[in-house]
Enzyme design. Structure first.
Site, PDB file in Angstrom:
ATOM      1  N   GLY A 151       0.829  -1.185   0.000  1.00 36.99           N
ATOM      2  CA  GLY A 151       0.000   0.000   0.000  1.00 36.99           C
ATOM      3  C   GLY A 151       0.867   1.239   0.000  1.00 36.99           C
ATOM      4  O   GLY A 151       2.054   1.199   0.356  1.00 36.99           O
ATOM      5  N   CYS A 152       0.280   2.366  -0.390  1.00 38.33           N
ATOM      6  CA  CYS A 152       1.060   3.602  -0.494  1.00 38.33           C
ATOM      7  C   CYS A 152       1.531   4.093   0.877  1.00 38.33           C
ATOM      8  O   CYS A 152       2.712   4.404   1.064  1.00 38.33           O
ATOM      9  CB  CYS A 152       0.249   4.675  -1.222  1.00 38.33           C
ATOM     10  SG  CYS A 152      -1.447   4.882  -0.634  1.00 38.33           S
ATOM     11  N   TYR A 153       0.622   4.162   1.844  1.00 37.52           N
ATOM     12  CA  TYR A 153       1.023   4.599   3.181  1.00 37.52           C
ATOM     13  C   TYR A 153       2.062   3.658   3.806  1.00 37.52           C
ATOM     14  O   TYR A 153       3.073   4.131   4.352  1.00 37.52           O
ATOM     15  CB  TYR A 153      -0.196   4.687   4.103  1.00 37.52           C
ATOM     16  CG  TYR A 153      -1.107   5.865   3.872  1.00 37.52           C
ATOM     17  CD1 TYR A 153      -0.633   7.177   3.951  1.00 37.52           C
ATOM     18  CD2 TYR A 153      -2.458   5.682   3.607  1.00 37.52           C
ATOM     19  CE1 TYR A 153      -1.480   8.265   3.766  1.00 37.52           C
ATOM     20  CE2 TYR A 153      -3.320   6.758   3.422  1.00 37.52           C
ATOM     21  CZ  TYR A 153      -2.830   8.051   3.498  1.00 37.52           C
ATOM     22  OH  TYR A 153      -3.663   9.116   3.319  1.00 37.52           O
ATOM     23  N   GLN A 321       6.536  10.779  -1.283  1.00 37.16           N
ATOM     24  CA  GLN A 321       6.539   9.982  -2.504  1.00 37.16           C
ATOM     25  C   GLN A 321       5.335  10.382  -3.350  1.00 37.16           C
ATOM     26  O   GLN A 321       4.418  11.061  -2.869  1.00 37.16           O
ATOM     27  CB  GLN A 321       6.462   8.490  -2.198  1.00 37.16           C
ATOM     28  CG  GLN A 321       5.123   8.052  -1.633  1.00 37.16           C
ATOM     29  CD  GLN A 321       4.987   6.544  -1.443  1.00 37.16           C
ATOM     30  OE1 GLN A 321       5.931   5.788  -1.628  1.00 37.16           O
ATOM     31  NE2 GLN A 321       3.810   6.105  -1.066  1.00 37.16           N
TER      32      GLN A 321
END
Length: 355
Positions: A151-153, A321
């Site tokens: 996941g991004c987080y 990011q």
């Protein structure tokens, strides 16, 4: 040339995959699917790809799975629960699977079913899946059949914590207190390409809000990363709160740590620089400099700043990011490069877009 397929090519991560793979010198996109846009040229949905891609969307229906087995790698840029319905047949046919959703991220079936409200369709294949964070799992990725793209987080949190967790393990004594606070913000694209009232322009513009305050499904992924992937010798109580900010793409994660006396003896700037000195996509900023989201926009780069304050026995790790690139599609391509023995940066050397 590597033959690739993208399942779910109309979402934001799907179109990022098309953008990145279209410029990859070793890959040809053979199949591109969409349930809602089947039969339409990709450029009619995304004009930015006009002259770049002449692909037409296909439906993931009867006969398509058989066609997918002729590919070398299949990317699933689909909602949670889709990839696990197809992955076993693809793997059995020798196809590599990279899932950008959550089907292969969490090794705990209980946690997966609790947070994603699905009963896992292939728990035995899940056991073989590799968490696709190359800076940590590179060797395992090389031989993986299935990748659970992070996941991004969790990407920002786990990579932001990696050097200090490793330093703590190496030192043999606690260098940070058990409590870790992760304060994270994401652009609206992180919620996906969907028509929801809370995501429309009038609701998100000139607004800033927290969500998932009582619990968020990326928390168990971050906990798994710290306690199992990084193999922390200590149990950490992690508090994670995400926020939605009025921008399209970008992610800024601030990690707050309390240092022990042993932690104050460390030079965290040096530790972070040494930990990532050979990682092309991770940039540790010089002491006293701090990142912003546009410095990584549209690139696969992740930038980290470290602030250590021994007077208050605290440390702040700041991580940025692009949530759609290093936080999703770019990381998936990075994993593909590792899996097939390509240079890891192939197709990913995009300069951040400023302004």
């Amino acid at each position: 040339m590597l033959q690739a397929a993208i399942i779910g090519g109309t979402g934001y991560t799907g179109v990022e995959l098309i953008r990145l793979l279209s410029s990859h010198p070793k890959v040809t996109i053979k199949w591109l699917t969409s349930r809602t846009e089947a039969g339409k040229p990709v450029a009619s949905i995304f004009p930015s790809l006009r002259g770049i891609s002449d692909l037409t969307y296909s439906d993931l229906g009867e006969g398509t799975l058989e066609a997918l087995t002729s590919c070398d790698v299949v990317f699933f840029a689909t909602p949670h629960g889709v990839a696990m319905q197809q992955a076993e047949a693809l793997v059995a046919a020798g196809v590599k699977v990279i899932d950008l959703a959550a089907d292969f991220r969490l090794q705990s079936l209980q946690s997966f079913e609790q947070w994603y409200k699905h009963k896992h369709a292939c728990p035995e294949l899940l056991k073989q899946a590799v968490y696709g964070l190359p800076e940590i799992s590179r060797e395992a990725i090389k031989t993986a059949k299935v990748i659970g793209n992070p996941g991004c987080y969790p990407t920002t949190a786990i990579l932001g914590l990696k050097p200090i967790i490793e330093a703590q393990n190496d030192k043999g004594e606690a260098v940070i207190e058990p409590r870790i606070i992760i304060d994270a913000k994401s652009g609206v694209s992180g919620a996906g390409r969907q028509a929801k009232l809370n995501l429309n322009y009038a609701e998100t513009t000139d607004n800033f809000n927290a969500y998932g305050v009582t619990g968020h499904r990326h928390l168990p992924e971050i906990e798994q990363g710290v306690h199992e992937l990084l193999q922390s010798k200590y149990t950490h109580n992690i508090r994670f709160v995400p926020h939605l900010v009025p921008m399209i793409r970008g992610m800024f994660t601030t990690i707050h740590l309390s240092l022990t006396d042993a932690g104050c003896d460390l030079d965290l700037q040096q530790i972070y620089e040494q930990a990532y000195q050979n990682e092309k996509f991770i940039d540790i900023l010089p002491a006293g400099e701090f990142p912003d989201t546009r410095s990584v926009r549209a690139s696969n780069r992740l930038r980290i700043a470290v602030h250590q304050d021994n007077d208050t026995k605290s440390a702040t790790i700041l991580v940025v990011q692009d949530n759609l690139v290093k936080g999703a599609a770019g990381q998936a391509v990075q994993c593909m490069n590792v899996m097939f023995g390509f240079d890891e940066s192939l197709g990913l050397n995009h300069v951040p877009v400023v302004p």
